[in-house]
Design an enzyme around this catalytic site. Structure first.
Site, PDB file in Angstrom:
ATOM      1  N   LYS A  53     -42.638  81.732  34.600  1.00 34.67           N
ATOM      2  CA  LYS A  53     -41.574  82.270  35.455  1.00 34.67           C
ATOM      3  C   LYS A  53     -41.552  83.801  35.385  1.00 34.67           C
ATOM      4  CE  LYS A  53     -38.767  78.120  34.842  1.00 34.67           C
ATOM      5  NZ  LYS A  53     -37.397  77.583  34.622  1.00 34.67           N
TER       6      LYS A  53
ATOM      7  N   TYR B 104     -37.409  73.309  43.818  1.00 33.58           N
ATOM      8  CA  TYR B 104     -36.248  72.891  43.025  1.00 33.58           C
ATOM      9  C   TYR B 104     -35.291  71.991  43.814  1.00 33.58           C
ATOM     10  CZ  TYR B 104     -37.395  75.904  39.040  1.00 33.58           C
ATOM     11  OH  TYR B 104     -37.985  76.461  37.931  1.00 33.58           O
TER      12      TYR B 104
ATOM     13  N   PHE C  60     -25.836  75.791  39.316  1.00 31.59           N
ATOM     14  CA  PHE C  60     -26.763  76.879  39.008  1.00 31.59           C
ATOM     15  C   PHE C  60     -27.886  77.032  40.042  1.00 31.59           C
ATOM     16  CE2 PHE C  60     -28.145  73.080  36.689  1.00 31.59           C
ATOM     17  CZ  PHE C  60     -29.487  72.982  37.040  1.00 31.59           C
TER      18      PHE C  60
ATOM     19  N   ARG D 230     -45.097  69.033  28.342  1.00 31.84           N
ATOM     20  CA  ARG D 230     -43.638  69.160  28.202  1.00 31.84           C
ATOM     21  C   ARG D 230     -43.248  69.260  26.729  1.00 31.84           C
ATOM     22  NH1 ARG D 230     -40.500  68.594  32.586  1.00 31.84           N
ATOM     23  NH2 ARG D 230     -38.780  67.550  31.520  1.00 31.84           N
TER      24      ARG D 230
ATOM     25  N   THR E 283     -35.646  72.017  27.771  1.00 31.80           N
ATOM     26  CA  THR E 283     -35.317  72.946  28.865  1.00 31.80           C
ATOM     27  C   THR E 283     -34.429  74.084  28.370  1.00 31.80           C
ATOM     28  OG1 THR E 283     -35.441  71.140  30.450  1.00 31.80           O
ATOM     29  CG2 THR E 283     -34.224  73.094  31.152  1.00 31.80           C
TER      30      THR E 283
ATOM     31  N   ARG F 192     -40.760  77.497  24.590  1.00 31.20           N
ATOM     32  CA  ARG F 192     -39.373  77.961  24.772  1.00 31.20           C
ATOM     33  C   ARG F 192     -38.708  78.239  23.423  1.00 31.20           C
ATOM     34  NH1 ARG F 192     -38.711  73.255  29.149  1.00 31.20           N
ATOM     35  NH2 ARG F 192     -39.176  74.388  31.065  1.00 31.20           N
TER      36      ARG F 192
ATOM     37  N   ASN G 211     -36.088  80.567  30.879  1.00 35.21           N
ATOM     38  CA  ASN G 211     -36.768  79.751  29.870  1.00 35.21           C
ATOM     39  C   ASN G 211     -38.297  79.777  30.023  1.00 35.21           C
ATOM     40  OD1 ASN G 211     -36.910  78.171  32.128  1.00 35.21           O
ATOM     41  ND2 ASN G 211     -36.139  76.305  31.170  1.00 35.21           N
TER      42      ASN G 211
ATOM     43  N   HIS H 190     -42.107  76.519  33.590  1.00 37.14           N
ATOM     44  CA  HIS H 190     -41.744  75.248  34.226  1.00 37.14           C
ATOM     45  C   HIS H 190     -42.949  74.315  34.148  1.00 37.14           C
ATOM     46  CE1 HIS H 190     -40.481  72.317  37.252  1.00 37.14           C
ATOM     47  NE2 HIS H 190     -41.742  72.373  37.650  1.00 37.14           N
TER      48      HIS H 190
ATOM     49  N   GLU I 139     -45.363  69.350  43.650  1.00 32.23           N
ATOM     50  CA  GLU I 139     -45.300  70.760  43.236  1.00 32.23           C
ATOM     51  C   GLU I 139     -46.656  71.446  43.426  1.00 32.23           C
ATOM     52  OE1 GLU I 139     -43.642  70.609  39.257  1.00 32.23           O
ATOM     53  OE2 GLU I 139     -41.734  69.831  40.016  1.00 32.23           O
TER      54      GLU I 139
HETATM   55  P1  CMP Z   1     -37.023  74.176  34.921  1.00 32.99           P
HETATM   56  O1  CMP Z   1     -37.810  73.289  34.027  1.00 32.99           O
HETATM   57  O2  CMP Z   1     -37.769  75.192  35.712  1.00 32.99           O
HETATM   58  O3  CMP Z   1     -36.198  73.251  35.941  1.00 32.99           O
HETATM   59  C1  CMP Z   1     -34.916  73.589  36.436  1.00 32.99           C
HETATM   60  C2  CMP Z   1     -34.406  74.854  35.876  1.00 32.99           C
HETATM   61  O4  CMP Z   1     -33.032  75.143  36.080  1.00 32.99           O
HETATM   62  C3  CMP Z   1     -34.560  74.837  34.376  1.00 32.99           C
HETATM   63  O5  CMP Z   1     -35.925  74.939  34.043  1.00 32.99           O
HETATM   64  C4  CMP Z   1     -33.673  76.004  33.954  1.00 32.99           C
HETATM   65  O6  CMP Z   1     -34.386  77.215  33.824  1.00 32.99           O
HETATM   66  C5  CMP Z   1     -32.734  76.186  35.156  1.00 32.99           C
HETATM   67  N1  CMP Z   1     -31.321  76.203  34.797  1.00 32.99           N
HETATM   68  C6  CMP Z   1     -30.502  77.240  34.980  1.00 32.99           C
HETATM   69  N2  CMP Z   1     -29.272  76.959  34.555  1.00 32.99           N
HETATM   70  C7  CMP Z   1     -29.289  75.706  34.095  1.00 32.99           C
HETATM   71  C8  CMP Z   1     -28.331  74.840  33.520  1.00 32.99           C
HETATM   72  N3  CMP Z   1     -27.058  75.226  33.340  1.00 32.99           N
HETATM   73  N4  CMP Z   1     -28.734  73.615  33.161  1.00 32.99           N
HETATM   74  C9  CMP Z   1     -30.028  73.212  33.350  1.00 32.99           C
HETATM   75  N5  CMP Z   1     -30.966  73.991  33.891  1.00 32.99           N
HETATM   76  C10 CMP Z   1     -30.607  75.231  34.260  1.00 32.99           C
END
Ligand code: CMP
Length: 145
Positions: free
Chosen positions: A9, A49, A57, A85, A91, A102, A112, A115, A126
């Site tokens: 990211k 997304y 969010f 993963r 996450t 992470r 984070n 992805h 994707e």
């Molecule tokens: P990712 O694996 O890219 O998939 C969805 C993303 O939403 C996740 O990583 C986080 O970076 C982002 N995100 C931002 N805010 C939140 C939240 N409150 N809860 C979960 N994911 C969040």
């Protein structure tokens, strides 16, 4: 052989973590079959997304992921979706174990670093959002002497 979409990211790119992260997946034994630095459009981000549309969010997530270049990659290997993963960690970096990407490099859930696809179906969708089939380069890896 399974394929997955991994994406460093904007925070990971800006912090100069591309090389270190690529190295982890290479050293694990996975095969990089496509990569590019790209600045995604809002349309591409909203499609990527789509499952989070409607969540509080979502707007912030799209703003962040389109705020700078990402490093988009396709990797291949046995069980790569689950294993990558595990290598990324939870996450929310607050819950991610040390030793994971992470866990080692991030603090906040919105920033984070990386992805990764969560299923074969997500990986196919994707990958197709960022790469044409011609951009996926498969090649033999000769046994090391
Ligand atoms: P990712 O694996 O890219 O998939 C969805 C993303 O939403 C996740 O990583 C986080 O970076 C982002 N995100 C931002 N805010 C939140 C939240 N409150 N809860 C979960 N994911 C969040």
């Amino acid at each position: 052989m399974e394929k997955t979409y991994l994406m460093i990211k904007p925070d990971g790119v800006q912090r100069g973590l591309v090389g270190k992260i690529v190295q982890r997946f290479e050293e694990k034994g996975f095969q990089l079959i496509a990569s590019k630095l790209l600045h995604m459009s809002r349309e591409q981000a909203e499609y990527h997304y789509a499952e989070h549309k409607g969540k509080p969010f979502f707007g912030e997530l799209v703003d962040f992921i389109t705020s700078g270049p990402v490093f988009a990659m396709v990797w291949q290997g046995d069980n790569i979706i689950a294993l990558s993963r595990a290598m990324m960690g939870k996450t929310n970096p607050m819950d991610a174990a040390p030793g994971t990407i992470r866990g080692d490099y991030a603090v906040h859930v919105g920033n984070n670093i990386i992805h990764g696809s969560d299923s074969v179906e997500s990986a196919e969708r994707e990958i197709a959002n960022f790469f044409s089939p011609q951009e996926l380069i498969t090649y033999e890896i000769p046994l090391q002497k």
